[in-house]
Motif scaffolding. Structure first.
Motif, PDB file in Angstrom:
ATOM      1  N   ALA A 185       0.843  -1.194   0.000  1.00 27.67           N
ATOM      2  CA  ALA A 185       0.000   0.000   0.000  1.00 27.67           C
ATOM      3  C   ALA A 185       0.876   1.240   0.000  1.00 27.67           C
ATOM      4  N   ARG A 186       0.340   2.297  -0.604  1.00 28.78           N
ATOM      5  CA  ARG A 186       1.037   3.580  -0.629  1.00 28.78           C
ATOM      6  C   ARG A 186       0.012   4.703  -0.529  1.00 28.78           C
ATOM      7  N   LEU A 187       0.343   5.717   0.309  1.00 28.73           N
ATOM      8  CA  LEU A 187      -0.485   6.914   0.458  1.00 28.73           C
ATOM      9  C   LEU A 187       0.375   8.139   0.215  1.00 28.73           C
ATOM     10  N   ASP A 188      -0.160   9.110  -0.515  1.00 30.53           N
ATOM     11  CA  ASP A 188       0.502  10.400  -0.751  1.00 30.53           C
ATOM     12  C   ASP A 188      -0.494  11.496  -0.404  1.00 30.53           C
ATOM     13  N   TYR A 189      -0.183  12.269   0.644  1.00 38.93           N
ATOM     14  CA  TYR A 189      -1.082  13.360   1.039  1.00 38.93           C
ATOM     15  C   TYR A 189      -0.378  14.695   0.827  1.00 38.93           C
ATOM     16  N   HIS A 190      -1.004  15.569   0.044  1.00 39.93           N
ATOM     17  CA  HIS A 190      -0.432  16.865  -0.298  1.00 39.93           C
ATOM     18  C   HIS A 190      -1.033  17.933   0.622  1.00 39.93           C
ATOM     19  N   LEU A 191      -0.211  18.398   1.568  1.00 40.25           N
ATOM     20  CA  LEU A 191      -0.674  19.431   2.497  1.00 40.25           C
ATOM     21  C   LEU A 191      -0.855  20.771   1.809  1.00 40.25           C
ATOM     22  N   GLY A 192      -0.173  20.976   0.726  1.00 41.96           N
ATOM     23  CA  GLY A 192      -0.253  22.217  -0.037  1.00 41.96           C
ATOM     24  C   GLY A 192       0.569  22.068  -1.290  1.00 41.96           C
ATOM     25  N   ASP A 193       0.873  23.186  -1.916  1.00 41.39           N
ATOM     26  CA  ASP A 193       1.682  23.135  -3.123  1.00 41.39           C
ATOM     27  C   ASP A 193       3.105  22.671  -2.846  1.00 41.39           C
ATOM     28  N   ASP A 194       3.579  22.827  -1.606  1.00 44.58           N
ATOM     29  CA  ASP A 194       4.990  22.613  -1.325  1.00 44.58           C
ATOM     30  C   ASP A 194       5.298  21.441  -0.400  1.00 44.58           C
ATOM     31  N   THR A 195       4.301  20.787   0.175  1.00 42.12           N
ATOM     32  CA  THR A 195       4.560  19.755   1.177  1.00 42.12           C
ATOM     33  C   THR A 195       3.768  18.486   0.860  1.00 42.12           C
ATOM     34  N   VAL A 196       4.462  17.363   0.918  1.00 47.57           N
ATOM     35  CA  VAL A 196       3.852  16.058   0.680  1.00 47.57           C
ATOM     36  C   VAL A 196       4.267  15.112   1.796  1.00 47.57           C
ATOM     37  N   ILE A 197       3.307  14.344   2.303  1.00 45.76           N
ATOM     38  CA  ILE A 197       3.572  13.280   3.272  1.00 45.76           C
ATOM     39  C   ILE A 197       3.267  11.955   2.589  1.00 45.76           C
ATOM     40  N   ARG A 198       4.199  11.011   2.681  1.00 47.10           N
ATOM     41  CA  ARG A 198       4.019   9.722   2.028  1.00 47.10           C
ATOM     42  C   ARG A 198       4.135   8.593   3.044  1.00 47.10           C
ATOM     43  N   GLY A 199       3.389   7.527   2.770  1.00 46.45           N
ATOM     44  CA  GLY A 199       3.474   6.329   3.589  1.00 46.45           C
ATOM     45  C   GLY A 199       3.540   5.097   2.698  1.00 46.45           C
ATOM     46  N   PHE A 200       4.412   4.148   3.055  1.00 47.75           N
ATOM     47  CA  PHE A 200       4.588   2.925   2.288  1.00 47.75           C
ATOM     48  C   PHE A 200       4.488   1.731   3.232  1.00 47.75           C
ATOM     49  N   ALA A 201       3.868   0.667   2.785  1.00 48.71           N
ATOM     50  CA  ALA A 201       3.797  -0.558   3.573  1.00 48.71           C
ATOM     51  C   ALA A 201       3.843  -1.747   2.626  1.00 48.71           C
ATOM     52  N   ARG A 202       4.525  -2.792   3.048  1.00 46.08           N
ATOM     53  CA  ARG A 202       4.593  -4.025   2.258  1.00 46.08           C
ATOM     54  C   ARG A 202       4.715  -5.203   3.213  1.00 46.08           C
ATOM     55  N   TYR A 203       3.974  -6.265   2.896  1.00 53.81           N
ATOM     56  CA  TYR A 203       3.982  -7.459   3.737  1.00 53.81           C
ATOM     57  C   TYR A 203       4.013  -8.690   2.838  1.00 53.81           C
ATOM     58  N   ILE A 204       4.856  -9.669   3.178  1.00 53.27           N
ATOM     59  CA  ILE A 204       4.955 -10.926   2.432  1.00 53.27           C
ATOM     60  C   ILE A 204       5.032 -12.067   3.435  1.00 53.27           C
ATOM     61  N   ALA A 205       4.147 -13.041   3.276  1.00 53.23           N
ATOM     62  CA  ALA A 205       4.202 -14.276   4.061  1.00 53.23           C
ATOM     63  C   ALA A 205       4.248 -15.433   3.070  1.00 53.23           C
ATOM     64  N   SER A 206       5.304 -16.224   3.124  1.00 54.99           N
ATOM     65  CA  SER A 206       5.478 -17.289   2.143  1.00 54.99           C
ATOM     66  C   SER A 206       5.860 -18.591   2.830  1.00 54.99           C
ATOM     67  N   ASN A 207       5.503 -19.678   2.172  1.00 56.15           N
ATOM     68  CA  ASN A 207       5.865 -21.011   2.634  1.00 56.15           C
ATOM     69  C   ASN A 207       6.364 -21.797   1.437  1.00 56.15           C
ATOM     70  N   VAL A 208       7.531 -22.387   1.541  1.00 57.62           N
ATOM     71  CA  VAL A 208       8.086 -23.160   0.441  1.00 57.62           C
ATOM     72  C   VAL A 208       8.632 -24.482   0.980  1.00 57.62           C
ATOM     73  N   SER A 209       8.266 -25.574   0.309  1.00 53.86           N
ATOM     74  CA  SER A 209       8.803 -26.877   0.674  1.00 53.86           C
ATOM     75  C   SER A 209      10.222 -27.025   0.122  1.00 53.86           C
ATOM     76  N   LEU A 210      11.000 -27.879   0.778  1.00 56.52           N
ATOM     77  CA  LEU A 210      12.418 -28.010   0.438  1.00 56.52           C
ATOM     78  C   LEU A 210      12.756 -29.472   0.156  1.00 56.52           C
ATOM     79  N   PRO A 211      12.365 -29.988  -1.010  1.00 59.75           N
ATOM     80  CA  PRO A 211      12.678 -31.385  -1.309  1.00 59.75           C
ATOM     81  C   PRO A 211      14.173 -31.652  -1.432  1.00 59.75           C
ATOM     82  N   ASP A 212      14.961 -30.637  -1.749  1.00 58.08           N
ATOM     83  CA  ASP A 212      16.405 -30.807  -1.939  1.00 58.08           C
ATOM     84  C   ASP A 212      17.205 -30.382  -0.710  1.00 58.08           C
ATOM     85  N   TYR A 213      16.564 -30.361   0.453  1.00 54.88           N
ATOM     86  CA  TYR A 213      17.218 -29.817   1.643  1.00 54.88           C
ATOM     87  C   TYR A 213      18.499 -30.572   2.004  1.00 54.88           C
TER      88      TYR A 213
END
Length: 681
Positions: A242-270
């Protein structure tokens, strides 16, 4: 601890069998030049100018300042969202396979360990950024790119060549920057559902738009497959961004970034390196989360300042229960690993424009890393009788750096020069200075740009190399690099282009495995080698007829190592010859007024390279080639809420070649994925 050898991304440093491995300020008028953001929003652009921007896109990774790619003296490639979507590529690793000078090595099925090499560098010498945040793991120095998806991406920028003067450690080979899409315009959403053989399934939901001064974008996806091995080859991946960009005015911007990954992988060659062909129980769970906040402000027309802070957590958990047939050294093997780590950091920088064509960038970075590594296994005790035990360590360090860069446009914009340096401080090994300069000379009369650059970089030792029990060496020094780069780009109208680049890099104090008579395993990490790399990259592009384009690249490498006596520093998994070609056809208004047909065939070739065998010897690994194909049809029929309907099919490994990218890890066989995408507004 035996199993991590089978999962190691960089076998060149593998030790003995114990290595770890809209108001009045609408969003589209905001000023912006941050390396973590999208391209600055601009008013509607005339078609001719849009075409020029495609040939000369704006990038931020090379200099941390937005610049047209033709004005930059370093070598950088941009892969934008439309190209990714047209080829239906769902992993960033597969995007990088088409980039000149980049080699991707996947150890098995989707989700398995995937290494990225730029110009012959190791994965630990390649810096990966997500929205401007360094995500290389402290334990290994590299990043597990296998599960990083292309959802909600604006583009991927790949800087080839040392980036130490701006980004510090790990940027010896280059920098990969994955940038999120900035929401703008009316609200839109999309749903994608696809399925294929081997019970492969992928579902994606996206949303994007702007409401007054707030821009927003996000994506949620889920992927799963049973894999292609007889047993224990399934994997799944849940990703959100997710990403948010909030423009307080012509000269100021506040940004927020978030990323989440949950993965599961089997390991036959372990346990493949221990002579066990298939492991039916081993699997790995990975969790990745990133949060970043940023504020940017323009102080008049000449000064821009921004500050950001972020939190990053990565957690790797491996469970390998005992099973019949899993016998190592005459006894059943079992292992559990837990490797959580966190990084907190911040950045502050300012850009001052002295006059048109003259800008100064100054900034400060701070990182605080910690790691807790713990393993419980049947052979953690390396001495007879190989008793079960615990192998663990904790580590923490602070990294801080200041950097300065100056841009100058000279001789009426005929010579564009950039120069600067970065001073890194590290609580473990001290100070490191990394200078760099580059020059671009546009020859507009012949549509050619000449480029040249020099840069230095370094890589701080990873925590495993410093502290892993019975292998780590706290006396290690950082690896040091220097690199020259030069070439040209020529455009033949809008129908063809050619880029050629020569580069030469030397890395000293290379961290490798060296003999150690007093060590339990007889070896440890040490600074005992030097590597020299020279190469040429050729990148042609041609529009054959309207709608039909052919592009590609060829890279030739010559890599040699100068080793100290007894060290193991062979250039492993680095092919001297790699190539890629993409034939793409796009045509609109075929059967319906707004329909669109897209079809493409991608060919990748990786030449012979030395690799580590299952017997821990070095042998030649045969060349391989892979062909992928995709076709899609977008109908463009307006319905009540749906404004576009698309059906598509993608075939990976179309020729079904039996090959492996790394010894002991067979590559996936043919995979067909077909689906439907609906766009809402």
């Amino acid at each position: 601890m035996l199993a991590p050898i089978a999962r190691a991304q960089e076998p060149a440093a593998a030790p003995s069998p114990a290595q770890p491995q809209a108001k009045s300020t609408p969003a589209n008028q905001a000023k912006s030049s941050t390396p973590a953001n999208n391209k600055a929003r601009q008013p509607a652009t005339p078609p001719k100018k849009q075409e020029a921007q495609k040939l000369n896109p704006v990038v931020v990774t090379a200099t941390r300042i937005e610049q047209p790619i033709g004005d930059i003296g370093t070598t950088i490639t941009v892969v934008e969202n439309p190209q990714i979507q047209e080829q239906k590529i769902d992993r960033v690793g597969d995007v990088l396979r088409q980039v000149p000078g980049v080699q991707v090595t996947q150890s098995g099925s989707p989700g398995s360990v995937t290494g990225v090499s730029i110009r012959g560098a190791t994965s630990a010498q390649t810096l990966l950024l997500v929205d401007g945040v360094e995500v290389n793991a402290g334990a290994t120095g590299s990043f597990g790119i296998a599960n990083l998806t292309t959802d909600n991406l604006d583009r991927v920028e790949i800087l080839r060549g040392a980036g130490g003067s701006l980004y510090g450690s790990q940027a010896i080979g280059g920098v990969v920057n994955v940038l999120s899409q900035e929401g703008q315009g009316p609200p839109t959403a999309s749903l994608t559902s696809a399925g294929g053989n081997r019970a492969t399934s992928r579902q994606v939901a996206t949303v994007s738009g702007a409401d007054g001064n707030l821009g927003y974008s996000g994506a949620l996806s889920y992927f799963s497959t049973e894999g292609f091995r007889p047993v224990n080859d399934n994997s799944d991946n849940l990703s959100g961004s997710a990403r948010l960009d909030y423009h307080l005015g012509d000269d100021t911007v506040i940004r927020g970034f978030a990323r989440y990954i949950a993965s599961n992988v089997s390991l036959p060659d372990y346990l493949v390196f221990s002579g066990v062909p298939l492991d039916p129980t081993a699997h790995e769970r990975d969790e990745f989360m990133l949060f970043k906040g940023e504020v940017e402000h323009h102080f008049g027309d000449n000064l821009l300042a921004r500050a950001s802070a972020f939190f990053l957590r990565q957690d790797v958990r491996v469970n390998a229960p005992p099973f019949p047939g899993g016998i190592v050294f005459g006894a059943p093997y079992f292992e559990t690993d837990s490797i959580p780590e966190e990084t907190r950091g911040g950045n502050a920088e300012a850009i001052y424009t002295w006059a048109p064509g003259f800008r100064t960038l100054a900034g400060f970075d701070f990182l605080d890393r910690w790691l807790r590594s713990g393993s419980f296994c049947s052979f953690c005790d390396p001495l007879p009788p190989f008793a079960a035990g615990v192998s663990k360590f904790n580590a923490r360090r602070q990294e801080y750096a200041g950097y300065v860069e100056q841009e100058a446009s000279l001789f009426n914009d005929h010579v564009l020069v950039t120069g600067g340096f970065r001073v890194d401080g590290n609580s473990q090994f001290g100070k490191q200075v990394s200078p760099a300069w580059s020059v671009a000379i546009p020859l507009t009369k012949i549509s050619t740009t000449l480029r040249g650059s020099y840069s230095e970089g370094f890589r701080a030792p990873a925590f495993n190399e410093l502290y892993y029990p019975d292998y780590g060496n706290p006396r290690l020094k950082p690896e040091i690099s220097s690199e020259y780069d030069g070439g040209f780009t020529t455009n033949f109208g809008e129908r063809a282009s050619l880029t050629a680049t020569y580069f030469s890099r030397r890395v000293r104090n290379l961290i490798v495995t060296v003999p150690c008579p007093t060590c339990i395993f007889g070896s440890e990490a040490g600074n005992a080698a030097r590597v020299d790399v020279q190469g040429v990259e050729i990148v042609p592009s041609l529009t054959l007829v309207k709608g039909l384009t052919l592009s590609g690249n060829v890279t030739v490498l010559d890599e040699t190592h100068a080793d100290a006596a007894g060290s193991t520093a062979a250039p492993l998994r680095v092919a001297k010859h790699t190539a890629s070609a993409l034939l793409q056809y796009v045509r609109s208004a075929n059967f319906l007024p707004h329909d669109r047909i897209t079809a493409s065939v991608n060919y990748n070739f990786v030449g012979d390279r030395d690799d580590i065998t299952l017997q821990s010897t070095v042998a030649n690994h045969a060349a391989y080639s892979r062909v992928d194909a995709v076709a899609s049809y977008a109908m463009g029929i307006p319905l009540r809420f749906v404004h576009n309907e698309e059906v598509f099919a993608r075939v990976s490994n179309l020729m079904d070649r039996h090959y492996s990218e790394a010894f002991g890890f067979p590559a996936p066989t043919i995979n067909v994925l077909a689906g439907v995408k609906l766009d809402f507004e």
